[in-house]
Scaffold this active site. Structure first.
Site, PDB file in Angstrom:
ATOM      1  CD  GLU A  35      -1.345  -2.467   1.794  1.00 43.15           C
ATOM      2  OE1 GLU A  35      -2.050  -3.486   1.765  1.00 43.15           O
ATOM      3  OE2 GLU A  35      -0.183  -2.460   2.258  1.00 43.15           O
ATOM      4  CG  ASN A 164      -0.647  -6.878  -3.569  1.00 44.83           C
ATOM      5  OD1 ASN A 164      -1.361  -5.891  -3.694  1.00 44.83           O
ATOM      6  ND2 ASN A 164       0.571  -6.932  -4.073  1.00 44.83           N
ATOM      7  N   GLY A 255       4.652  -4.832  -9.389  1.00 45.28           N
ATOM      8  CA  GLY A 255       3.205  -4.805  -9.500  1.00 45.28           C
ATOM      9  C   GLY A 255       2.594  -3.562  -8.874  1.00 45.28           C
ATOM     10  CG  ASP A 256       3.036  -2.964  -4.807  1.00 42.00           C
ATOM     11  OD1 ASP A 256       1.933  -3.539  -4.889  1.00 42.00           O
ATOM     12  OD2 ASP A 256       3.936  -3.330  -4.025  1.00 42.00           O
ATOM     13  CG  ASP A 292       9.862  -3.294  -2.029  1.00 40.19           C
ATOM     14  OD1 ASP A 292      10.793  -4.065  -2.322  1.00 40.19           O
ATOM     15  OD2 ASP A 292       8.915  -3.605  -1.291  1.00 40.19           O
TER      16      ASP A 292
END
Length: 315
Positions: A35, A164, A255-256, A292
């Site tokens: 998130e 997720n 993916g985020d 990330d």
């Protein structure tokens, strides 16, 4: 606020060497949370993003808040819990293989968030509320909080969702029914092709789209397939987004990044193909660094890629 995300972020220990952790004794500390990754991705693209969660009143918790806030994300409503610790995780990086992850998040501060603690005045003013399938399986109180958001925001705000899937968190349980139930109540669904197989029983994008668009809540669908690109839908049109050239180092966070850029395109009123292309660009750039979010594109990088050489990303 353009987007508000709700979920746990952990302190992540990343070894400076590849291979088994038993042979590593030096680590860098970063942050890890689907998130907050999305919120950072949106902030880098020039959007107002907020992250709501709870962290322990410990150094890891304050580190997480500082790191997320430093990327321009609003953390003003994050709760600091003096009774429970901040979650942590360790990465184990193997050359040519997927990165392994070890979680230490049981009884973490975020897992104790309840529906009664949700800041409704904050949540309700967002154009999009983003949820993931990680949050409702962390604790019963978080599951209730997620469904409270779905019920209260139904028809009022756009809700986006990425399942997720984290099999290490699932253990021996099967949460596919739960994730389907959440997905059916969202207006934007973004998921991986392998996740589609687990949750919906098919890995054929068009078959999945035909089934999902029987739900009149769904507006946008993105099906991500890593190095094979992605497929995006809006109920009327469908585009395949081909992969971009890159030199991948670490797939975690890609993916985020896709999700953040795809939502940015929606917020900006871009056409469906451009939204998908923005997602593909961001996901590609995320893979080229070990962190990330460190590879997530800034606005000027995104504009260069959208208007530059086809198939290339900014360097």
């Amino acid at each position: 606020m353009d987007v508000i995300t709700i979920g746990e972020t952990m302190a992540a220990f990343v070894p400076r060497q590849r291979g088994l952790l038993r042979y590593n004794n030096t680590y860098d500390i970063r942050i890890a949370g689907a998130e907050s990754n999305l919120a950072i991705g949106l902030s880098k693209l020039g959007h107002d993003a907020g992250w709501f969660s709870s962290v322990g009143n410990d150094e890891f918790g304050h580190f997480i808040i500082n790191q997320i806030r430093s990327e321009g994300v609003d953390t003003s409503r994050v709760m600091i819990d003096s009774q429970h610790h901040t979650g942590i995780m360790f990465k184990e990086i193997h050359p040519g293989k997927d990165t392994s992850v070890y979680y230490y998040r049981s009884d973490s501060a975020a897992s104790y968030i309840s529906a009664e603690q949700l800041p409704w005045d904050y949540i309700e003013q967002a154009d999009i509320i983003h949820l993931t399938g990680i949050t409702p399986i962390l604790s019963e109180s978080l599951k209730k909080a997620v469904f409270c958001i779905l019920e209260r925001m139904d028809g009022r705000n756009m809700i986006s969702f990425d399942p997720n899937i984290r099999k290490k968190l699932w253990g021996s349980n099967d949460y596919s029914k739960l994730l389907r139930e959440i997905g059916d109540r969202c207006s934007v669904l973004m998921l991986g092709l392998e996740e589609a197989k687990v949750i919906y029983g098919t890995d054929k994008p068009d078959v999945l789209a035909d089934e999902l668009y029987k739900n009149n809540r769904l507006q946008f669908l993105a099906i991500k397939d890593g190095g094979n690109g992605a497929d995006v839908y809006d109920g009327r049109k469908h585009y395949h987004i081909p992969p971009f050239k890159c030199s991948p180092e670490d797939m975690i966070g890609a993916g985020d990044a896709f999700n953040a850029a795809f939502l940015a395109g929606i917020l900006e009123g871009k056409d469906l193909y451009t939204c998908g292309k923005m997602g593909g660009i961001a996901g590609t750039m995320a893979t080229e660094v070990s962190g990330d979010t460190e590879g997530y594109p800034f606005r000027e990088q995104m504009e260069y890629c959208l208007n530059g050489i086809p198939g290339e990303v900014f360097r």
